[in-house]
Scaffold this active site. Structure first.
Site, mmCIF file in Angstrom:
data_model
loop_
_atom_site.group_PDB
_atom_site.id
_atom_site.type_symbol
_atom_site.label_atom_id
_atom_site.label_comp_id
_atom_site.label_asym_id
_atom_site.label_seq_id
_atom_site.Cartn_x
_atom_site.Cartn_y
_atom_site.Cartn_z
ATOM 1 N N GLY A 61 0.795 -1.224 0.000
ATOM 2 C CA GLY A 61 0.000 0.000 0.000
ATOM 3 C C GLY A 61 0.824 1.268 0.000
ATOM 4 O O GLY A 61 0.368 2.305 0.483
ATOM 5 N N SER A 62 2.032 1.236 -0.554
ATOM 6 C CA SER A 62 2.823 2.483 -0.603
ATOM 7 C C SER A 62 2.162 3.488 -1.545
ATOM 8 O O SER A 62 2.217 4.695 -1.318
ATOM 9 C CB SER A 62 4.262 2.200 -1.028
ATOM 10 O OG SER A 62 4.324 1.798 -2.387
ATOM 11 N N ASN A 63 1.488 2.988 -2.589
ATOM 12 C CA ASN A 63 0.745 3.912 -3.467
ATOM 13 C C ASN A 63 -0.471 4.470 -2.736
ATOM 14 O O ASN A 63 -0.809 5.650 -2.886
ATOM 15 C CB ASN A 63 0.313 3.178 -4.741
ATOM 16 C CG ASN A 63 1.422 3.129 -5.780
ATOM 17 O OD1 ASN A 63 1.774 4.138 -6.367
ATOM 18 N ND2 ASN A 63 1.991 1.971 -5.977
ATOM 19 N N ASN A 93 -5.664 3.056 -12.828
ATOM 20 C CA ASN A 93 -4.703 2.043 -12.354
ATOM 21 C C ASN A 93 -3.287 2.564 -12.597
ATOM 22 O O ASN A 93 -3.022 3.251 -13.588
ATOM 23 C CB ASN A 93 -4.905 0.735 -13.132
ATOM 24 C CG ASN A 93 -3.894 -0.337 -12.750
ATOM 25 O OD1 ASN A 93 -3.678 -0.622 -11.574
ATOM 26 N ND2 ASN A 93 -3.219 -0.898 -13.747
ATOM 27 N N HIS A 104 0.629 1.372 -13.271
ATOM 28 C CA HIS A 104 1.380 0.195 -13.707
ATOM 29 C C HIS A 104 2.856 0.579 -13.782
ATOM 30 O O HIS A 104 3.201 1.650 -14.296
ATOM 31 C CB HIS A 104 0.872 -0.285 -15.068
ATOM 32 C CG HIS A 104 1.560 -1.523 -15.551
ATOM 33 N ND1 HIS A 104 1.274 -2.780 -15.044
ATOM 34 C CD2 HIS A 104 2.554 -1.694 -16.456
ATOM 35 C CE1 HIS A 104 2.061 -3.669 -15.636
ATOM 36 N NE2 HIS A 104 2.853 -3.037 -16.492
HETATM 37 C C1 GRF Z 1 4.376 -2.437 -6.864
HETATM 38 O O1 GRF Z 1 5.046 -3.446 -7.588
HETATM 39 C C2 GRF Z 1 3.976 -1.360 -7.788
HETATM 40 O O2 GRF Z 1 4.909 -1.220 -8.834
HETATM 41 C C3 GRF Z 1 2.677 -1.840 -8.333
HETATM 42 O O3 GRF Z 1 2.052 -2.527 -7.254
HETATM 43 C C4 GRF Z 1 3.082 -3.025 -6.384
HETATM 44 C C5 GRF Z 1 2.807 -2.733 -4.940
HETATM 45 O O4 GRF Z 1 2.611 -1.402 -4.751
HETATM 46 N N1 GRF Z 1 1.864 -0.758 -8.805
HETATM 47 P P1 GRF Z 1 2.068 -0.865 -3.315
HETATM 48 O O5 GRF Z 1 3.285 -0.570 -2.467
HETATM 49 O O6 GRF Z 1 1.214 -1.969 -2.694
HETATM 50 O O7 GRF Z 1 1.299 0.362 -3.639
#
Ligand code: GRF
Length: 206
Positions: A12-14, A107, A109
């Site tokens: 979930g960093s995004n 989304n 990518h």
């Molecule tokens: C990562 O590989 C990112 O490139 C892709 O989803 C994966 C996990 O991202 N979009 P997140 O840290 O869970 O947001």
């Protein structure tokens, strides 16, 4: 206040980038629901730390894909979600769910679509394919979600150089930083209805 639903599968960093952007006033909306399709996704913790309603809906609890997607759709509608952001979400949405949110699902990518995308290209596999192919430039893409896999009209892209000594990990880290930059920007445009879709092209009315 416009309501955003965020679908996740992992750390979930995004999602965190979206939470931070909302807190800074860069996204004029609220994240009103987070759903994970995987157990123990750390992104659920991130949501709970912010008091955002969050839940896990597991595919294996349902008879089939459509029933699973219907459960996700019902949850989103119960929370009056108007826009959906896929933030590291690994399940493919059903046509029914996509059609319920026409041009309102985006989304992120970790490549420059149409390269290294589609079925089987997710997470570290994308960067491994990039290194194996020997391309000199990769990057991140945010696109509208249609009924295909990573095939919707493109909103934002940004390039990332592939360095001679790059590993999957070092490349993933640099691309992820660009994802964290692009996804909040695209989300802000989405919720302000600044995206005009003309066929495959997205015109940004900023
Ligand atoms: C990562 O590989 C990112 O490139 C892709 O989803 C994966 C996990 O991202 N979009 P997140 O840290 O869970 O947001």
């Amino acid at each position: 206040m416009k309501k955003i639903g965020v679908l996740i599968s992992g750390s979930g960093s995004n999602l965190q980038a979206l939470i931070d952007a909302v807190d800074k006033g860069r996204i004029p909306a609220e994240i009103s629901l987070v759903i994970s399709d995987r157990p123990n996704a750390y992104g659920i913790e991130r949501a709970k730390n912010k008091g955002i309603p969050a839940c896990t809906i597991l595919r294996k609890k349902f008879d089939d894909y459509n029933a699973f997607n219907l459960a996700v759709l019902e949850k989103l509608m119960a929370h009056k979600v108007e826009y959906i952001v896929l933030a590291g979400y690994l399940s493919i949405l059903s046509s029914e769910l996509v059609r319920a949110y026409p041009n309102k699902i985006i989304n992120v990518h970790p490549s420059l679509i149409p390269a290294f995308c589609g079925m089987g290209y997710y997470g570290k596999r994308v960067h491994q394919a990039v290194l194996d192919y020997g391309v000199k430039v990769t990057g991140a893409t945010v696109h509208l979600v249609d009924e295909g896999a990573d095939t919707g009209p493109i909103i934002l892209q940004k390039a990332v150089d592939v360095l001679p000594d790059d590993t999957v990990e070092s490349l993933a880290e640099r691309v992820l930083k660009v994802e964290h930059e692009l996804l909040p920007k695209a989300t802000a445009l989405l919720v302000q209805d600044k995206l005009k879709v003309l066929g495959r092209k997205v015109i940004i009315m900023d």
